[in-house]
Scaffold this motif. Structure first.
Motif, PDB file in Angstrom:
ATOM      1  N   TYR A  26       2.227   0.067   2.032  1.00  0.00           N
ATOM      2  CA  TYR A  26       1.429  -0.280   3.214  1.00  0.00           C
ATOM      3  C   TYR A  26       0.738   0.971   3.726  1.00  0.00           C
ATOM      4  O   TYR A  26       1.391   1.959   4.045  1.00  0.00           O
ATOM      5  CB  TYR A  26       2.308  -0.874   4.317  1.00  0.00           C
ATOM      6  N   LEU A  27      -0.576   0.932   3.767  1.00  0.00           N
ATOM      7  CA  LEU A  27      -1.396   2.008   4.326  1.00  0.00           C
ATOM      8  C   LEU A  27      -1.020   3.393   3.775  1.00  0.00           C
ATOM      9  O   LEU A  27      -0.762   4.335   4.512  1.00  0.00           O
ATOM     10  CB  LEU A  27      -1.312   2.001   5.856  1.00  0.00           C
TER      11      LEU A  27
ATOM     12  N   CYS B 154      -4.568  -0.551   0.322  1.00  0.00           N
ATOM     13  CA  CYS B 154      -3.382   0.189   0.768  1.00  0.00           C
ATOM     14  C   CYS B 154      -3.137   1.458  -0.058  1.00  0.00           C
ATOM     15  O   CYS B 154      -2.290   2.269   0.297  1.00  0.00           O
ATOM     16  CB  CYS B 154      -2.144  -0.695   0.745  1.00  0.00           C
TER      17      CYS B 154
ATOM     18  N   VAL C 230      -5.262  -4.159   9.833  1.00  0.00           N
ATOM     19  CA  VAL C 230      -4.697  -2.959   9.204  1.00  0.00           C
ATOM     20  C   VAL C 230      -5.441  -1.739   9.733  1.00  0.00           C
ATOM     21  O   VAL C 230      -6.676  -1.702   9.697  1.00  0.00           O
ATOM     22  CB  VAL C 230      -4.830  -3.030   7.669  1.00  0.00           C
TER      23      VAL C 230
END
Length: 339
Positions: free
Chosen positions: A240-241, A59, A289
């Motif tokens: 996240y990401l 991430c 993801v």
């Protein structure tokens, strides 16, 4: 993010971006895209605290830590470090000035097997920062190395041994001793226990906490184990990401998670109470993801979010805003809600 007056900000990260270019072609390389490892991050780290940074593998947690320390040159943004001489933007600092500032900012690496030179003795490894910065003579350096080994719980007479003669936990202690050599103010701990046995992890965590109390250290603690992060961190940022989706105090995050991704993460943490565990429902996220080279339009979590709002989440990235005192979140569920 607004700075809180009552707290002493040691490090202010503003709109930090770390993109890795994707090129095509062998001779004439063409820039065709970017891997957005860290995408427009803004947060503060207060003096003397431990800020935990958590999220799934890939991430961008480690990349963020390295970009803050300028081990990677950020694509954009500011990293303001406050020392006795005032505020310094590390992202705009280079050469001898940056080299001097490195005395105050250090890193403990994830893999103690890869981060120590196998051809150097423990004494040489720990004393190398002192030599690089031309601190003291050889006799005083030797004394300092023995003192550091003693501080981290190693026999000070092991200085002539090589890394392969130590266990994983002992090697990580050597890495911690090296990070402490220059009396830094700020240390990035890049998953310092993930490569260690569970029985050793608690010892290293306790050591880091003792050192923080003794020397007034400030940590950015990167990890993916939420139980460990809760134990050591004052505040926690959830990533996240490439983006931070939630940031608040440790107890508040576990008691009142606001972002759907945080809720899903916490639902996976086991609770040592069979009665509670039996009633609790896991939040299972669907899909994979997305690639950081091709993130979804709008919110990065929109493709997996169980609370997805059509026409909002898939059109524009939500603002990272303070919805409760000290509780920041990037989610349309809290649009218009302010502290």
């Amino acid at each position: 993010m607004a700075k809180e007056k009552e707290k002493d900000v040691l490090l202010h990260v503003e709109n930090l971006k770390m993109y890795f270019p994707i090129t095509k072609g062998i001779i004439f390389q063409k820039h065709v895209g970017d891997v957005k490892a860290a995408d427009d991050l803004t947060f503060d780290i207060y003096r003397g605290e431990t800020l935990g940074l958590v999220g799934e593998s890939g991430c961008g947690k480690s990349t963020t830590g390295r970009a803050i320390l300028q081990l990677y040159t950020p694509t954009a943004g500011k990293v303001i470090f406050r020392d006795a001489d005032g505020d310094r933007d590390l992202a705009q600092t280079s050469g001898e000035t940056l080299r001097r500032l490195r005395r105050q900012i250090q890193m403990i690496f994830q893999d103690p097997y890869a981060s120590l030179n196998p051809r150097m003795t423990v004494g040489s490894i720990v004393s190398e920062p002192l030599e690089v910065h031309n601190i003291d003579n050889s006799a005083k350096r030797l004394k300092r190395v023995r003192e550091l080994l003693n501080i981290v719980g190693l026999n000070p007479y092991f200085i002539n041994r090589y890394p392969h003669e130590f266990s994983g936990g002992q090697r990580q202690r050597i890495g911690i001793a090296r990070a402490l050599a220059l009396n830094p103010d700020f240390i990035v701990c890049d998953e310092p226990i993930s490569a260690l046995d569970v029985s050793i992890q608690a010892q290293v965590i306790n050591l880091l906490e003792d050192l923080q109390d003794k020397f007034g250290l400030t940590y950015l603690f990167i990890a993916h184990d939420l139980s460990v992060v809760r134990h050591i961190s004052d505040r926690i940022a959830v990533m996240y990401l490439g983006k931070i989706v939630e940031l608040t105090e440790s107890d508040e995050l576990y008691a009142n998670p606001l972002h759907p991704y945080t809720e899903a993460l916490l639902s996976a943490v086991p609770i040592p109470d069979p009665a509670i565990e039996k009633k609790r429902q896991r939040i299972i996220l669907e899909g994979d993801v997305p690639s950081p080279a091709n993130p979804p339009q709008g919110c990065n979590f929109s493709t997996r979010c169980p609370k997805f709002i059509e026409g909002k989440c898939d059109t524009k990235d939500p603002a990272f805003q303070e919805v409760q005192p000290g509780h920041w979140v990037a989610c349309y569920l809290y649009e218009g809600v302010h502290k």
